[in-house]
Design a protein around this motif. Structure first.
Motif, short mmCIF file in Angstrom:
data_model
loop_
_atom_site.label_atom_id
_atom_site.label_comp_id
_atom_site.label_asym_id
_atom_site.label_seq_id
_atom_site.Cartn_x
_atom_site.Cartn_y
_atom_site.Cartn_z
N GLY A 156 -8.29 -11.31 -5.39
CA GLY A 156 -9.06 -10.61 -6.41
C GLY A 156 -10.41 -10.14 -5.91
N ARG A 157 -11.01 -9.27 -6.67
CA ARG A 157 -12.26 -8.64 -6.25
C ARG A 157 -13.40 -9.63 -6.08
NH1 ARG A 157 -15.33 -3.52 -9.20
NH2 ARG A 157 -17.38 -3.88 -8.25
N ASN A 158 -13.56 -10.57 -7.02
CA ASN A 158 -14.71 -11.48 -6.98
C ASN A 158 -14.67 -12.42 -5.79
OD1 ASN A 158 -15.77 -10.38 -9.33
ND2 ASN A 158 -14.64 -11.81 -10.65
N LYS A 159 -13.46 -12.83 -5.39
CA LYS A 159 -13.34 -13.78 -4.29
C LYS A 159 -13.20 -13.09 -2.93
CE LYS A 159 -11.35 -17.52 -7.06
NZ LYS A 159 -10.19 -18.41 -7.25
N SER A 160 -12.62 -11.90 -2.92
CA SER A 160 -12.38 -11.21 -1.65
C SER A 160 -13.47 -10.20 -1.30
CB SER A 160 -11.03 -10.49 -1.69
OG SER A 160 -11.09 -9.39 -2.59
N GLY A 161 -14.13 -9.67 -2.34
CA GLY A 161 -15.12 -8.62 -2.11
C GLY A 161 -14.50 -7.24 -1.98
N PHE A 162 -13.17 -7.14 -2.00
CA PHE A 162 -12.50 -5.84 -1.85
C PHE A 162 -12.66 -5.02 -3.13
CE2 PHE A 162 -10.82 -7.41 2.01
CZ PHE A 162 -10.30 -6.34 2.70
N ILE A 163 -13.10 -3.78 -2.97
CA ILE A 163 -13.28 -2.86 -4.09
C ILE A 163 -12.36 -1.67 -3.86
CG2 ILE A 163 -14.91 -1.38 -5.33
CD1 ILE A 163 -17.15 -3.20 -4.15
N ILE A 164 -11.47 -1.40 -4.81
CA ILE A 164 -10.53 -0.29 -4.71
C ILE A 164 -10.98 0.82 -5.66
CG2 ILE A 164 -8.12 0.43 -4.83
CD1 ILE A 164 -8.66 -1.75 -2.76
N ASP A 165 -11.24 2.00 -5.10
CA ASP A 165 -11.69 3.13 -5.92
C ASP A 165 -10.57 4.18 -5.95
OD1 ASP A 165 -13.18 4.86 -7.41
OD2 ASP A 165 -14.42 5.57 -5.75
N PRO A 166 -9.81 4.26 -7.06
CA PRO A 166 -8.72 5.24 -7.13
C PRO A 166 -9.21 6.63 -7.53
CG PRO A 166 -8.75 3.91 -9.12
CD PRO A 166 -9.87 3.41 -8.26
N ARG A 167 -8.57 7.64 -7.01
CA ARG A 167 -8.82 9.02 -7.43
C ARG A 167 -7.57 9.84 -7.18
NH1 ARG A 167 -11.16 11.83 -2.71
NH2 ARG A 167 -11.40 10.36 -1.01
N ASP A 168 -7.58 11.09 -7.62
CA ASP A 168 -6.39 11.93 -7.51
C ASP A 168 -6.51 12.95 -6.39
OD1 ASP A 168 -5.05 10.71 -9.55
OD2 ASP A 168 -5.81 12.06 -11.11
N LYS A 169 -5.38 13.25 -5.79
CA LYS A 169 -5.30 14.30 -4.79
C LYS A 169 -4.28 15.33 -5.28
CE LYS A 169 -3.85 15.14 -0.01
NZ LYS A 169 -3.26 14.52 1.21
N ARG A 170 -4.65 16.59 -5.21
CA ARG A 170 -3.77 17.66 -5.68
C ARG A 170 -2.83 18.10 -4.56
NH1 ARG A 170 -2.59 18.48 -10.89
NH2 ARG A 170 -2.24 20.65 -11.42
N ILE A 171 -1.53 18.15 -4.87
CA ILE A 171 -0.55 18.58 -3.88
C ILE A 171 0.39 19.60 -4.50
CG2 ILE A 171 -0.62 16.40 -2.61
CD1 ILE A 171 2.17 15.81 -3.91
N ASN A 172 0.95 20.46 -3.64
CA ASN A 172 2.01 21.38 -4.03
C ASN A 172 3.29 20.89 -3.35
OD1 ASN A 172 -0.10 22.73 -5.10
ND2 ASN A 172 0.26 24.66 -4.08
N PRO A 173 4.20 20.26 -4.10
CA PRO A 173 5.41 19.68 -3.48
C PRO A 173 6.22 20.69 -2.68
CG PRO A 173 5.17 18.92 -5.75
CD PRO A 173 4.15 19.99 -5.55
N TYR A 174 6.21 21.97 -3.10
CA TYR A 174 6.98 22.99 -2.39
C TYR A 174 6.14 23.72 -1.34
CZ TYR A 174 10.84 22.41 -5.67
OH TYR A 174 11.89 21.90 -6.40
N VAL A 175 4.91 23.27 -1.13
CA VAL A 175 3.99 23.75 -0.11
C VAL A 175 3.74 25.25 -0.26
CG1 VAL A 175 3.39 23.69 2.34
CG2 VAL A 175 4.88 21.94 1.40
N LEU A 176 4.49 26.10 0.47
CA LEU A 176 4.22 27.53 0.50
C LEU A 176 4.68 28.24 -0.76
CD1 LEU A 176 3.08 29.68 2.51
CD2 LEU A 176 5.43 30.10 3.23
N LEU A 177 5.61 27.65 -1.49
CA LEU A 177 6.25 28.32 -2.61
C LEU A 177 5.24 28.75 -3.68
CD1 LEU A 177 9.39 28.75 -3.15
CD2 LEU A 177 9.12 27.03 -4.91
N ALA A 178 5.05 30.06 -3.84
CA ALA A 178 4.13 30.64 -4.83
C ALA A 178 2.73 30.03 -4.73
CB ALA A 178 4.69 30.46 -6.25
#
Length: 706
Positions: A156-178
């Motif tokens: 856990g965060r309090n005992k380990s000190g590890f902080i996880i900061d989530p965020r989003d990344k935008r992707i186009n699954p079909y890459v070049l398509l349109a």
């Protein structure tokens, strides 16, 4: 005695002063702590605590057939608070007990450092008591799921000190398509393009807040102090992924094979104005092609002969001619007020309007327009306005919509030659989408439809807003429409039509118009050697009951083998229409009467494995080589031939991978030190680096599959 008293008086005075100063300091401290305490505490917090925006999950963009075209996936930034009490208690026993196993786990997960390097890095951070140490950025969800089960982290965060900061990344699954139409989503919304920009406010949702504390030069989130963001809504587009894929592959094949500069394919549903596909490709410095600009919507150019449809409708609807009116083409060359207009095929004289249209005579349409509109140019311009050629198309991606330019007599650049040149597609600027709207109006019985890209806005699976087709008006009378349709059909059906050789097909009918516009390579003008050609074909199919209207516009280079509208854009149109017709419109399996795929299908692999496969499948094969481990395989007539996998091109020379599957082609090329970019599906039909030519390691090769 007097001296002693004087000294004592001074000592007492100093002592009294010190006592009074102490009382003042203590009093001030008491005042600050008890009276102004809340104020200064709030001031301190304001310097170290700050609310920062917390973005919700951005909505997804879907195709009409339910495929994700643009979506958000979670990524995670990993920090460590080496000053955390739980981590440093009992002289750091918890940290010291877990550092070896944690370092080994990190090394195995990320494969970028050794376990010893990770251990040294963690020990240094612990020694320096770093409060917001950056361990890793942009890790995937799969990596995050493994990380949280690691030694120390799982406490856990309090005992380990590890902080996880989530965020989003935008992707186009079909890459070049349109890609350019769907657009790009950046942190600065003003830099977005395409649908990501036009519908940003809906896709983005409402921003929340997160309380952050400033510690050791960085902001750390305060746990439990968040105002949740509201997720964005989903966008359901009109795009069809199959039609889009077919359009991009056909365009790519022609662009690579003909060394063209840029091009676009737009497919519209005739009855509604829905854009079913919009492909855009531009040539890059390294010779590859990508969706760099939206050429179909955002680039206005001189259209060339495809503009003759506007002139034809205008002349017919104003009752100046009918399709049987005779016009003298004067051998294909005529001077108008000192400037020459020339047909691409010389020798024609008396032709009907219909024949002049299907043969694409520049002289004929320049003469007719000059004869009837020279003294009343506003009448011609008003007709073009009725065709919506001088206004924005109104499509959803307005930020990139090209602005058309239709001259008026009041313009300073207006001259006696303007009407003749406008009549056959010069001295005006319009986008391919403008011309597509006009052709679609003819296919749709004269009704012009507003083009659109979005069907609905959806929230949690429920449509909260829907978009319906919008009719912009009727472009001409029914009498005119009958004649115009016959002229467009004759371009393909007549043996003399400019589109007949490439586009005629007995299985279904196509109607449309070819166009080849002369453009300048740069701003030096149309000098000899500086001319390049823009090839176009716009039409609809099936011509008797139109379902789709399509525009193909390709800008060739001065190195292109093919230049004419039918040969370049007509070929792309036919490939797309064949596949769309076969998939959606034909009641039986459709096979084009024009093209037969007789190429070999090639494979690549170990000789022993290939021999085992063919023996197991009872497929006869012949090994044409002696020695070596690797073989290429050519399959034809249910028999196999094992050949030199590099096709004897020699060391340092590009092999021939045409006919191979992508996996085999990539394996062969990348083992030679080249980088591969691929588009399409199936087998390789074209390669940007010709077989047998020298290459340098690291050079990029584009493969087109179909």
């Amino acid at each position: 005695m007097e001296i002693k008293k004087d000294i004592l008086w001074r000592v007492y005075l100093c002592f009294l002063g010190i006592v009074l100063l102490g009382i003042v300091v203590l009093g001030k401290a008491f005042y600050i702590q008890r009276v102004e305490g809340k104020f200064w505490k709030g001031m301190g917090d304001s310097l170290h605590l700050k609310y920062m925006p917390l973005e919700g999950q951005r909505g997804t963009i879907y195709s009409e057939d339910g495929n994700m075209l643009s979506t958000s996936v979670p990524i995670f930034d990993v920090y460590i608070d080496f000053g955390a009490d739980g981590l440093r208690e009992k002289e750091g026993k918890r940290f010291k007990d877990n550092i070896d196993s944690l370092s080994l786990s990190l090394a195995n997960l990320f494969n970028d450092k050794t376990a010893e390097e990770y251990k040294q890095e963690l020990q240094l951070g612990y020694k320096n008591k770093d409060r917001y140490y950056i361990l890793k950025k942009k890790i995937s969800f799969v990596e995050y799921a493994q990380l949280r089960e690691f030694p120390l982290v799982r406490q856990g965060r309090n005992k380990s000190g590890f902080i996880i900061d989530p965020r989003d990344k935008r992707i186009n699954p079909y890459v070049l398509l349109a890609n350019r139409t769907i657009g790009l989503s950046r942190e600065n919304a003003k830099l977005n393009v395409g649908l990501e920009q036009s519908y940003d406010s809906l896709l983005r949702g409402n921003t929340g807040q997160r309380l952050m504390r400033y510690i050791a030069g960085a902001y750390m989130p305060v746990e439990g102090a968040e105002v949740d963001a509201e997720n964005g809504k989903d966008i359901i587009t009109t795009l069809d992924t199959y039609i889009q894929d077919v359009a991009e592959n056909a365009l790519m094949k022609m662009m690579v094979g003909n060394n063209s500069l840029h091009g676009t394919v737009i497919v519209m549903e005739t009855a509604t104005g829905k854009i079913k596909a919009i492909a855009n490709l531009g040539k890059q410095i390294d010779g590859t092609y990508t969706e760099d600009l939206n050429y179909g919507v955002g680039k206005a150019t001189e259209p060339g002969s495809i503009f003759k449809l506007a002139t034809l409708i205008s002349l017919l609807d104003d009752k100046y001619v009918d399709m049987n009116t005779i016009v003298d083409c004067e051998g294909g060359v005529k001077y108008f007020y000192g400037l020459r207009i020339k047909d691409s095929h010389l020798g024609a004289h008396d032709l009907t309007v219909k024949e002049a249209f299907l043969r694409s005579s520049n002289v004929a349409f320049a003469k007719l327009a000059d004869q009837f509109y020279h003294n009343q140019p506003n009448k011609f311009i008003d007709n073009l306005h009725r065709f919506h050629l001088d206004t924005l198309t109104g499509i959803d991606i307005t930020a990139t919509s090209g602005k058309p330019t239709i001259k008026r007599p009041s313009n300073r650049s207006w001259a006696n030659t303007t009407i003749p040149f406008m009549a056959h597609g010069y001295e005006e600027l319009v986008t391919p989408l403008h011309m597509l709207m006009l052709y679609n109006a003819v296919a749709n019985n004269g009704k012009m439809m507003k083009p659109y890209l979005v069907n609905a806005v959806r929230e949690y699976g429920v449509d909260v807003k829907t978009f319906q087709p919008v009719m912009l008006g009727k472009i001409c009378s029914d009498e005119t429409l009958v004649q115009v349709k016959e002229c467009l059909g004759a371009v393909v059906d007549s043996a003399h039509g400019t589109g007949h050789r490439v586009l005629f097909d007995s299985a279904y009918k196509i109607a449309g118009k070819t166009g080849t516009a002369v453009t300048a390579l740069d701003n030096r003008g149309y000098n000899k050697g500086n001319k390049i050609y823009q090839a176009s074909f716009i039409g609809y199919f099936p011509a008797n009951q139109p379902k789709y209207t399509m525009a193909v516009v390709i800008q060739n280079s001065n190195e292109s083998r093919l230049i004419y509208g039918a040969d370049v854009s007509g070929t792309v149109f036919k490939e797309v229409s064949d596949k769309v017709y076969g998939r959606y419109l034909s009641t039986k399996k459709y096979v084009s009467t024009k093209t037969v795929d007789s190429s070999l299908y090639k494979y690549y692999g170990l000789k022993t494995e290939l021999s085992s496969i063919f023996s197991t499948l009872s497929v006869p094969y012949v090994d044409s080589m002696n020695g070596g481990y690797w073989r290429g395989v050519g399959m034809k007539n249910n028999a196999a031939t094992l050949v030199d996998p590099a096709n004897n091109t020699g060391k340092g020379l590009m092999p021939n991978v045409v006919g191979m599957g992508l996996k085999d082609a990539v394996y062969l090329i990348e083992n030679m030190g080249l980088k591969v970019a691929a588009t399409g599906r199936g087998k390789v039909i074209n390669q940007s680096l010709v077989a047998g030519t020298p290459f340098t390691k690291g050079q990029k090769v584009l493969l087109v599959l179909n």
